[in-house]
Every structure is written in structure tokens, then in C-alpha cells.
Design an enzyme around this catalytic site. Structure first.
Site, PDB file in Angstrom:
ATOM      1  N   TRP A   1       0.832  -1.214   0.000  1.00 45.67           N
ATOM      2  CA  TRP A   1       0.000   0.000   0.000  1.00 45.67           C
ATOM      3  C   TRP A   1       0.862   1.258   0.000  1.00 45.67           C
ATOM      4  O   TRP A   1       0.551   2.227  -0.685  1.00 45.67           O
ATOM      5  CB  TRP A   1      -0.990  -0.039   1.167  1.00 45.67           C
ATOM      6  CG  TRP A   1      -1.914  -1.202   1.014  1.00 45.67           C
ATOM      7  CD1 TRP A   1      -1.948  -2.334   1.770  1.00 45.67           C
ATOM      8  CD2 TRP A   1      -2.901  -1.381  -0.010  1.00 45.67           C
ATOM      9  NE1 TRP A   1      -2.896  -3.204   1.287  1.00 45.67           N
ATOM     10  CE2 TRP A   1      -3.490  -2.647   0.199  1.00 45.67           C
ATOM     11  CE3 TRP A   1      -3.345  -0.604  -1.084  1.00 45.67           C
ATOM     12  CZ2 TRP A   1      -4.501  -3.148  -0.633  1.00 45.67           C
ATOM     13  CZ3 TRP A   1      -4.350  -1.097  -1.905  1.00 45.67           C
ATOM     14  CH2 TRP A   1      -4.918  -2.361  -1.678  1.00 45.67           C
TER      15      TRP A   1
ATOM     16  N   ASP B   1      -1.024   6.538   6.804  1.00 40.21           N
ATOM     17  CA  ASP B   1      -2.174   5.673   6.523  1.00 40.21           C
ATOM     18  C   ASP B   1      -2.294   4.686   7.678  1.00 40.21           C
ATOM     19  O   ASP B   1      -1.420   3.843   7.875  1.00 40.21           O
ATOM     20  CB  ASP B   1      -1.913   4.932   5.202  1.00 40.21           C
ATOM     21  CG  ASP B   1      -2.963   3.862   4.895  1.00 40.21           C
ATOM     22  OD1 ASP B   1      -3.898   3.666   5.696  1.00 40.21           O
ATOM     23  OD2 ASP B   1      -2.837   3.222   3.824  1.00 40.21           O
TER      24      ASP B   1
ATOM     25  N   LYS C   1     -11.605  -1.946   8.255  1.00 40.56           N
ATOM     26  CA  LYS C   1     -10.868  -2.932   9.026  1.00 40.56           C
ATOM     27  C   LYS C   1     -11.256  -2.868  10.496  1.00 40.56           C
ATOM     28  O   LYS C   1     -11.645  -3.859  11.088  1.00 40.56           O
ATOM     29  CB  LYS C   1      -9.369  -2.740   8.818  1.00 40.56           C
ATOM     30  CG  LYS C   1      -8.995  -2.987   7.345  1.00 40.56           C
ATOM     31  CD  LYS C   1      -7.605  -2.586   6.985  1.00 40.56           C
ATOM     32  CE  LYS C   1      -7.400  -2.606   5.488  1.00 40.56           C
ATOM     33  NZ  LYS C   1      -7.508  -3.928   4.850  1.00 40.56           N
TER      34      LYS C   1
END
Lengths: 360, 360
Positions: B101, B171, B195
Site C-alpha cells: 500500500w 495511513d 478494518k
């Protein structure tokens, strides 16, 4: 539990049956032991959900094979940029401005190229659809853009514009699945789902395959490229999975009602009840030119702002919610989407008659 | 109804209590007579929902007054573009690449300016966090970017990098609200909610006010400007309203558990059960350098791909779901987010012991 009649312009009423199913499945979706909210978007169970949703939508709208169906995020507002970023090869596009949303789309396109306003109904507060049979369509226009049903003003294109061979792009957010449509007439037909289909946070884009190319404007974010989403069947990143699941349920509900022909009949019946009353009422008046009236959004006024406010307040007390008009039009607006039952409109007209008798 | 233990990396397990409330309120939210899905985002009822969600998040994370909280769409993937488009005034940014990511964020930033990879752990399949105490931070860097918890690889920054005075952008998708955090150390702290917080389709961005400016890169879509969303309190257009409502419920659930200190304790306890077993097991092995282990995502392998597959299959049959590792790492991965009860981890370790006895 007592449900109101919800005339909200969006997010808006959903079929009670769909909500009941969603509630029942909230902790355990079909024996998976989990909620759809908790489910990996790469799981078999979710794969079935999104594939069935697409298949049902294709069936309902009779979508030709050379069109992709994309489930995206960001609403119509994000499409206002995504469309020019992907389609403006010549950096020219023509916009027909019939309301606030078409105007915003037009303004956003101006960031990316030459956006031409080739027609507008702003001169009369967007209360009509201009004659679009012979517009000065630009020779090098990459597309012609319309907002097909204008939520705020209550107008609808009953005839598509003559684009003189150019690609037609249409925002159908507030008339999505309200009646049959010939997808092949469009390059892109898209809409936020939060009016006629599901919860806010999903936008559905139906796009002809030849318009999906690598060749986007420089600086186009990866997430704003149609090709990325098309190549990954809307699973490039985690999609708004729960919203898509609800959309899928609504597609099945519409199929059960008889599809888009049946929806049209149902919607025409509801709209007729309201428009017929408006045409004969001594107190209430529709604000839209008759031939351009929307089946979905019905604005009306008494002509007296105080009386309008009184009406909205008393209607709410009678279980008829969200009838206040948009701030730019004033008065009232009844949004009577697919999921609004006929009884809702009957109750509304009954209440309007009573109010008229008391206040006229 | 029977619930499984769901170790999915995201979308992931949510508190059962939250799902029950959502199911109960599906047709009639607190006497409004409608579902939150059907509610105008400009209504009083929804205004309370989104304002309370923000207030609860501010309380949980102790967010300073000079930070805005934005509820947006498009996931972390869209932030990969939004961050440089809004922050790259000098067109220079430094990225620490600790997984897929962070790498994608780095690649996306390269579209908009000079993105420098100032550290990476790709040499060892991202199984550790590089030493970030004295990195070659660029003098004119607009920000330094990290992915704080790496979902796929199971690593976590336990010490924030020394950014040498530059703005830190992080992030935190897979460690959001898993432990206390000092927001004042960040310029932007953001994450997809799917999540640890809610259903996919909402991304929360906590941004220091001085970073919110009109001065974005040319061609930045309106919907990708932080200022538009900040000025409109996340209601510039229709937000992913139902998703935000669920997030709000999760915030209240965390408060009830005792806040982020309690979450941390709970998460450390769960992780210890699993890591302690991995450290003594003859069959299973953790894949991450010990000091960089994540509390949320725990990858492990047997060293034998066939045995791994057998484990995943048999675990599923025992009600332990989604234990297959990411395709780039192989083996297994147990994601044990906030809502995973301690019993879930105990059951998992119990099952691993049994499997080890049978297969070793």
C-alpha cells in the site's frame, strides 16, 4: 415501529421488504456466519452478491454486451470530473444546463477543457427543458452532457437531445430504473444510487466499451480512470460493498414487481394522482411546464411562503415527511421514487385537499 | 443464526452489539419512521448522527482543535492521489515503503511530482520496518509518508520516523483506533474504515488545518480538495451516510469498552496469545521481525504450502474463517482487529495446537 411516508429527494425511501431482508441478514448472511459488512470483497459469498447485482441490472435495463457496468464511489459529483478526465480527447464538450447539477458538471468540465453551454433553461429558474432538436453541437465535441431528470426543479427530458452523432452522457441519478431506457443511445448513463436504488455511497456507471481507454488527461488519479475499474470488475480496491448488496436487493425487488415497464406504469399512476390534483387545485400549483414534468420529483407552491411553511409543518405531523422544497425553488417538493407506494401519494393528495379546504 | 470467528483482513469483523443495534433500527431509526439509509443527509436526525460520530472520534483520539475530521469516499486508494494533489506545493515528497500500500501511494505521488523512496523493506518481502531515525529527508519535501500498519505483511511502526521537521502523513487503515495515538505528531492521519471501524466505503481523514488550502495542484477535481469537504463539514455532496452511522456506533462501542487505552490492552492480550504460541510452536512460524510485529495482522507459515492449505481448509471447517494469507506472502494470516473477541484467538491457538499434534 411505525413507518412514515418519506418524500425525501435523496437519500430516499427504499422498499420495506428490502430493509426487512437486510435486517434479518445483518448478523449472518445466508449461513456464512457474518454480516455482508464484515465480508472480504474477495470472498466467494461477496463475489456472488456483486455478480448477481450486475446480472440483474443488465437484465432490468437490457444493457448491451458492449457496455460495462461499474460500481464506484464519490457520487455524481465525482463523475463531474471523471467524465471529462476520461472522455475529453479533443478537450471540447457540450453541456445542456437544465439545473444545478448539470451546471456543476459544466463548471467542473471547464477545469479540463472547453465546456460549451449549448442550451440552458436558467432564464426561467430551470422550470422547463429547452428544445434540443437542433442545437449548435460543436464539431469536435467529445460528448454532449445532460442531467436527464432534474431533482431540484422537477423536470425530465422526455425526448433525448439530438447530439448530431456525438456521444451522449447522461446523469440519471433521480430517474434511474424508473422506466425502460434504451441504453444503446448513450455513451455513458450513470447515477448516484441514493434516490431510486440504495444507500448513498455508490454510483453506478454504465459505459460503452470504446469509451474506456488508457488515454486519459494527464494527472488523472488512478481511482478516477474508468479503465482501472473496468479491468478489475469494480474490485480494484475495496468497493462500497454493503451499499452494492442493498442495490442488488432492490434490483431483485424491481424484477419481482415486473421490471421497468411495470415500474413506469406504477410511477405514471402515482404522478398522475398528484399532477391531476395540482392542475385542478385552487391553492397549490405545479412549478414546471407540463410537457417537461418529472415522474419522480414534483415541486409545487401555494404562492405564499408562510402558507408553504405551514403546509410542510402540518404534513410532517400527519406522517408525510420531507416535503420542503429545495432552497433555490422554495415551496414544496414531493419525491415519489419507485419505492413510494401509491398509498403514500394518495395520502398526500388527501392531506393537500384537507389543507386547501382549511386555508383557502 | 451462528456466527463464525472471522479473521478477514478487511472488510472485517464488527462488534456483534453494533450489528444488532443496526438490525433493530433498520426500518425505524429512533422513532423517525425511516431507516438511516432513507434519511436526507441534510435532516436533523442525520445531522445528529454525523456530529456525534465526529465528537466521539475526537474524544477517543483526543484530536486537537486545529485538526479537521473528514468523512470521505474512495478509500485509501483515492487518498494516494488526494494527498499529493493537496499537499505537494514544492512537488517533492518522501515515502517510506514498507509494503504494497505504501508502494502504491508512492507510485501515485510520482504522477504529481518528485516522490522519493527514502527507505524500504522490500529487500526482505517487507517483513520488517526499516530504521527511520536518520533518513535522508529531502530539504524541500512537502511531507513524509508512511503506512503505519502493514496489513499484508503484519508489520507496524512502533516508533514514528524522524521526519526532521517535515509534515508526517500516515495511513492507519489497519490500526485505526487500536491503541492511543498522539495526533499532534501528524499532519494527516487517515484510513479506510473497513478494518477496525465500519463498512467499506468510508475513509476518515484527520488533517491539520494549515494543510487545508485553496492552493491545490492544477486539475485537482473539486471532490478531491480537502478544503471543499472541510468547509462543508463532510456534506459537500451526499456522504456515505449509512457507513458513517455504523462508524459512529463503533466509536460508542469503543468508548464503552474504556477507550483506546482499553483497546490497546485488549489487543496486546490477544496478540500475545498468538505470538507466544508462534514462538514456541514446532510447526508454525511468524514471518515478521519480532520488534516490528503488528497487533492487528499476524502472518504465519508452516513452511509447506500444502500443509498451509490443509490448515486453512480445516480451520474453516472449525468455524475459523479467512485465515488464508495474502497471495504475495502465502501461508496464513490472522487479522485480530478490535472487534475480534479474545475467545476467537484462544480458539485459533487451540486449533493450531491440535493441528500441530496431528501433523508434526
Amino acid at each position: 415501529m411505525s413507518r412514515v411516508y418519506n418524500f425525501s429527494a435523496g437519500p430516499a425511501v427504499l422498499p420495506e421488504e428490502v430493509l426487512k431482508e437486510a435486517a434479518d441478514e445483518m448478523l449472518d448472511y445466508k449461513g456464512t456466519g457474518m454480516s455482508v459488512m464484515e465480508m472480504s470483497h474477495r470472498s466467494k459469498a461477496y463475489d456472488t452478491i456483486i455478480k448477481e447485482a450486475e446480472a440483474d441490472l443488465r437484465e432490468l435495463m437490457n444493457i448491451p454486451d458492449n457496455y460495462k457496468v461499474l460500481f464506484l464511489q464519490g457520487g455524481a459529483s465525482q463523475q463531474f470530473a471523471m467524465i471529462p478526465m476520461n472522455l475529453m480527447k479533443n478537450k471540447v464538450a457540450d453541456y445542456i444546463v437544465t439545473g444545478q447539477w448539470a451546471k456543476k458538471a459544466f463548471q467542473e468540465a471547464s477545469i479540463y477543457g472547453k465546456a460549451n453551454k449549448i442550451a440552458s433553461s436558467e432564464d426561467e429558474t430551470f422550470s422547463y427543458i429547452p428544445d434540443c432538436s437542433d442545437l449548435p453541437v460543436s464539431e469536435d465535441a467529445d460528448y454532449v452532457y445532460i442531467c436527464e431528470n432534474n431533482t431540484i426543479y422537477g423536470t425530465k427530458f422526455h425526448t433525448l437531445p439530438n447530439t448530431k452523432g456525438k456521444t451522449l452522457v447522461s446523469d440519471v441519478s433521480s430517474c434511474f430504473l424508473s422506466e425502460p431506457v434504451d441504453v444503446s443511445k448513450y455513451g455513458i448513463i450513470y447515477g448516484g444510487v441514493q434516490k431510486n436504488i440504495g444507500p448513498a455511497g455508490v454510483v453506478i456507471v454504465i459505459i460503452r466499451e470504446d469509451l474506456i481507454t488508457e488515454d486519459t488527461l494527464p494527472g488523472t488519479p488512478t481511482m478516477l480512470k474508468y479503465k482501472i475499474h473496468a479491468d478489475n470488475d469494480s474490485l480494484y480496491n475495496t468497493p462500497p460493498a454493503y451499499g452494492i448488496y442493498i442495490c442488488g436487493k432492490v434490483f431483485k425487488w424491481i424484477k419481482k414487481q415486473g421490471g421497468l415497464e411495470a415500474m413506469k406504469e406504477h410511477n405514471e399512476k402515482k404522478a398522475a394522482i398528484l399532477y391531476n390534483f395540482l392542475d385542478e387545485s385552487k391553492l397549490f400549483k405545479g412549478t414546471v411546464r407540463k410537457e417537461d414534468r418529472s415522474l419522480m420529483n414534483v415541486p409545487f407552491v401555494t404562492g405564499d411562503a408562510e402558507l408553504d411553511a405551514k403546509f410542510v409543518k402540518e404534513a410532517k405531523e400527519a406522517g408525510l415527511e420531507n416535503l420542503k422544497g429545495h432552497r433555490t425553488v422554495g415551496g414544496m417538493r414531493a419525491s415519489i421514487y419507485n419505492a413510494m407506494p401509491i398509498e403514500g401519494v394518495e395520502k398526500l393528495v388527501e392531506f393537500m385537499k384537507k389543507f386547501e379546504a382549511e386555508n383557502c
